[in-house]
Write an enzyme that holds these catalytic residues in place. Structure first.
Site, PDB file in Angstrom:
ATOM      1  N   HIS A   1      -3.275  -5.699   2.145  1.00 14.98           N
ATOM      2  CA  HIS A   1      -2.431  -6.779   2.683  1.00 14.98           C
ATOM      3  C   HIS A   1      -3.133  -8.128   2.722  1.00 14.98           C
ATOM      4  CE1 HIS A   1       0.193  -3.615   4.940  1.00 14.98           C
ATOM      5  NE2 HIS A   1       0.309  -3.543   3.625  1.00 14.98           N
TER       6      HIS A   1
ATOM      7  N   SER B   1       9.067   2.159  11.044  1.00 15.27           N
ATOM      8  CA  SER B   1       8.188   1.107  10.511  1.00 15.27           C
ATOM      9  C   SER B   1       8.834   0.161   9.509  1.00 15.27           C
ATOM     10  CB  SER B   1       6.983   1.770   9.839  1.00 15.27           C
ATOM     11  OG  SER B   1       6.148   0.806   9.231  1.00 15.27           O
ATOM     12  N   HIS B   2       8.364  -1.070   9.578  1.00 14.28           N
ATOM     13  CA  HIS B   2       8.628  -2.086   8.551  1.00 14.28           C
ATOM     14  C   HIS B   2       7.770  -1.807   7.312  1.00 14.28           C
ATOM     15  CE1 HIS B   2       5.018  -4.855   9.887  1.00 14.28           C
ATOM     16  NE2 HIS B   2       4.674  -3.587   9.838  1.00 14.28           N
TER      17      HIS B   2
ATOM     18  N   SER C   1       0.879  -1.174   0.000  1.00 16.94           N
ATOM     19  CA  SER C   1       0.000   0.000   0.000  1.00 16.94           C
ATOM     20  C   SER C   1       0.918   1.225   0.000  1.00 16.94           C
ATOM     21  CB  SER C   1      -0.942  -0.003   1.211  1.00 16.94           C
ATOM     22  OG  SER C   1      -0.282   0.275   2.396  1.00 16.94           O
TER      23      SER C   1
ATOM     24  N   LYS D   1       9.818   5.213   7.228  1.00 21.78           N
ATOM     25  CA  LYS D   1      10.188   4.002   6.480  1.00 21.78           C
ATOM     26  C   LYS D   1      11.370   4.386   5.605  1.00 21.78           C
ATOM     27  CE  LYS D   1       5.467   2.134   5.891  1.00 21.78           C
ATOM     28  NZ  LYS D   1       4.264   2.253   5.020  1.00 21.78           N
TER      29      LYS D   1
END
Ligand SMILES: C=C(OP(=O)(O)O)C(=O)O
Ligand SMILES: [Mg+2]
Length: 400
Positions: A145, A353-354, A42, A326
């Site tokens: 996801h 964040s991953h 996303s 990110k």
């Protein structure tokens, strides 16, 4: 000497089974760093560009690698500036942000190796390592996801009262397990989405009930406060032409979306709401922040894309009170650090964040400790997620 003598790039698998870029950086004195690029599903409209792995590797070998050899591995800014110069665009579309970020992170690891210091200390300094981020654990998810699951992309456990990072990590795993029990009691089958969260075929309204019940159960067991939050990934829900947020058969105008989210914050005492509105709507972000920003974090992911220019625009109008970081959204660790620093100077929290497509790389765990970030979002279960969570536990245990 800490000069870079060799940079090699290869294609490896990410957690979705797609090819991604891994970089190895070697220094004259034998220092070594290895890192791999993650990949989003996303993705924000304004992110740096990810090229197909093979193409990115070929372009980076040709344009960037020759410029890097001879630079000091510990001089992260120079290496990242060389990557930008080699690329020559604003969005890394010439060599790919995937090769850029892999090289940037591998260089930082080589620099730490030369020093004999843990990565978080090389990046953050000698006084880091005492504070730890609260892990946001994705326990139910859908959107981009997982198909046929919730419209809201992520329901995130937030163990804000945990006395240690280890207890926080285990609490999130317990919430993940408790969600499975609640779904089982309701007779709902659930596969897992890209990040290992349960992806049940239920409405968003039922998901709120399920997560609230699971959080309550685990909170009673562990004896510290656990709240929860959301990543609504609203840019994926927003239909430009219809000027509405689309939830299956239902739509909401921007005003209705603001009302809906403000109501959710109130009803569920949400600790965190990421991307509640479209990535181009600073104004609506500002309105929501004005309404509920005193009691929850309104975080910009697709809105800010780890980019200081977009963050500055947000700061000017009061859009959001936190930023998702990110590194691959922007391409280098230096750029990611700049975004954290700008946020901090303006009283905003950073959430490291991953991505939904990940590898075993643990750089973001170190980045979170190095920047003293309030939160880290890196999943709950699954090897590529626990790699980061277990690294946080090791850092807290002085075992890295
Ligand atoms: C982690 C996320 O997903 P992706 O990596 O697919 O952008 C996110 O949207 O915050
Ligand atoms: Mg997001």
């Amino acid at each position: 000497m800490t000069r870079i003598t060799n940079v090699s790039l290869r294609r490896i698998l990410d957690s979705r089974g797609n090819p991604t870029v891994e970089a190895d950086v070697l220094t004259e004195s034998g220092g070594f760093g290895r890192a791999a690029a993650p990949s989003g599903a996303s993705t924000g409209e304004y992110e740096a560009i990810e090229l197909p792995a093979e193409e990115s590797i070929a372009k980076a070998r040709e344009r960037a690698v020759p410029r890097l050899e001879g630079l000091f591995a510990g001089d992260q800014r120079s290496v990242d500036a060389a990557l930008r110069a080699a690329d020559g665009t604003d969005d890394f579309s010439a060599i790919g942000a995937n090769s850029a970020v892999a090289i940037s992170m591998a260089t930082a690891k080589a620099g730490a190796d030369v020093l004999g210091a843990p990565l978080y200390q090389h990046l953050g300094g000698a006084f880091r390592g005492d504070n730890f981020p609260v892990p946001l654990g994705n326990v139910v998810g859908g959107g981009e996801h997982a198909k046929e699951a919730t419209h809201i992309q992520e329901f995130l456990a937030a163990p804000v009262g945990a006395p240690s990072v280890s207890e926080a990590v285990f609490a999130n795993a317990a919430v993940h397990a408790a969600v499975a029990d609640v779904l089982d009691e309701r007779g709902v089958p659930a596969a897992k989405g890209d990040e290992g969260a349960w992806a049940p075929p239920i409405s968003d309204a039922e998901a709120f009930e399920v997560v609230a019940e699971a959080v309550e159960t685990v909170e009673a067991e562990v004896g510290f406060e656990i709240r929860f939050g959301l990543d609504m990934a609203a840019a994926e829900l927003y239909d430009d032409e219809g000027d509405a947020y689309v939830y299956g058969e239902e739509t909401k105008s921007t005003d209705e979306q603001i009302e809906y989210v403000a109501g959710l914050v109130e009803e569920y005492d949400l600790a965190y709401v990421e991307d509640p509105l479209d990535e181009n709507d600073y104004e609506a972000f500002a309105e929501l922040t004005e309404r509920v920003g005193d009691r929850t974090l309104i975080c910009g992911d697709d809105l800010f894309v780890t980019n200081v220019d977009r963050l500055r625009e947000g700061i000017d109008v009061g859009a959001g009170n936190s930023i998702l970081i990110k590194p691959n959204q922007i391409g280098t660790l230096s750029d990611a650090f700049d975004a954290v620093e700008l946020a901090t100077r303006n009283g905003m929290e950073s959430v490291i964040s991953h991505r939904s497509g990940e590898t075993e790389d643990t750089t973001i765990a170190h980045l979170a400790v190095a920047t003293d970030a309030a939160y880290i979002k890196t999943g709950t279960v699954g090897g590529e997620r626990t790699a980061k969570l277990n690294e946080l536990i090791r850092i807290a245990d002085d075992a890295v």
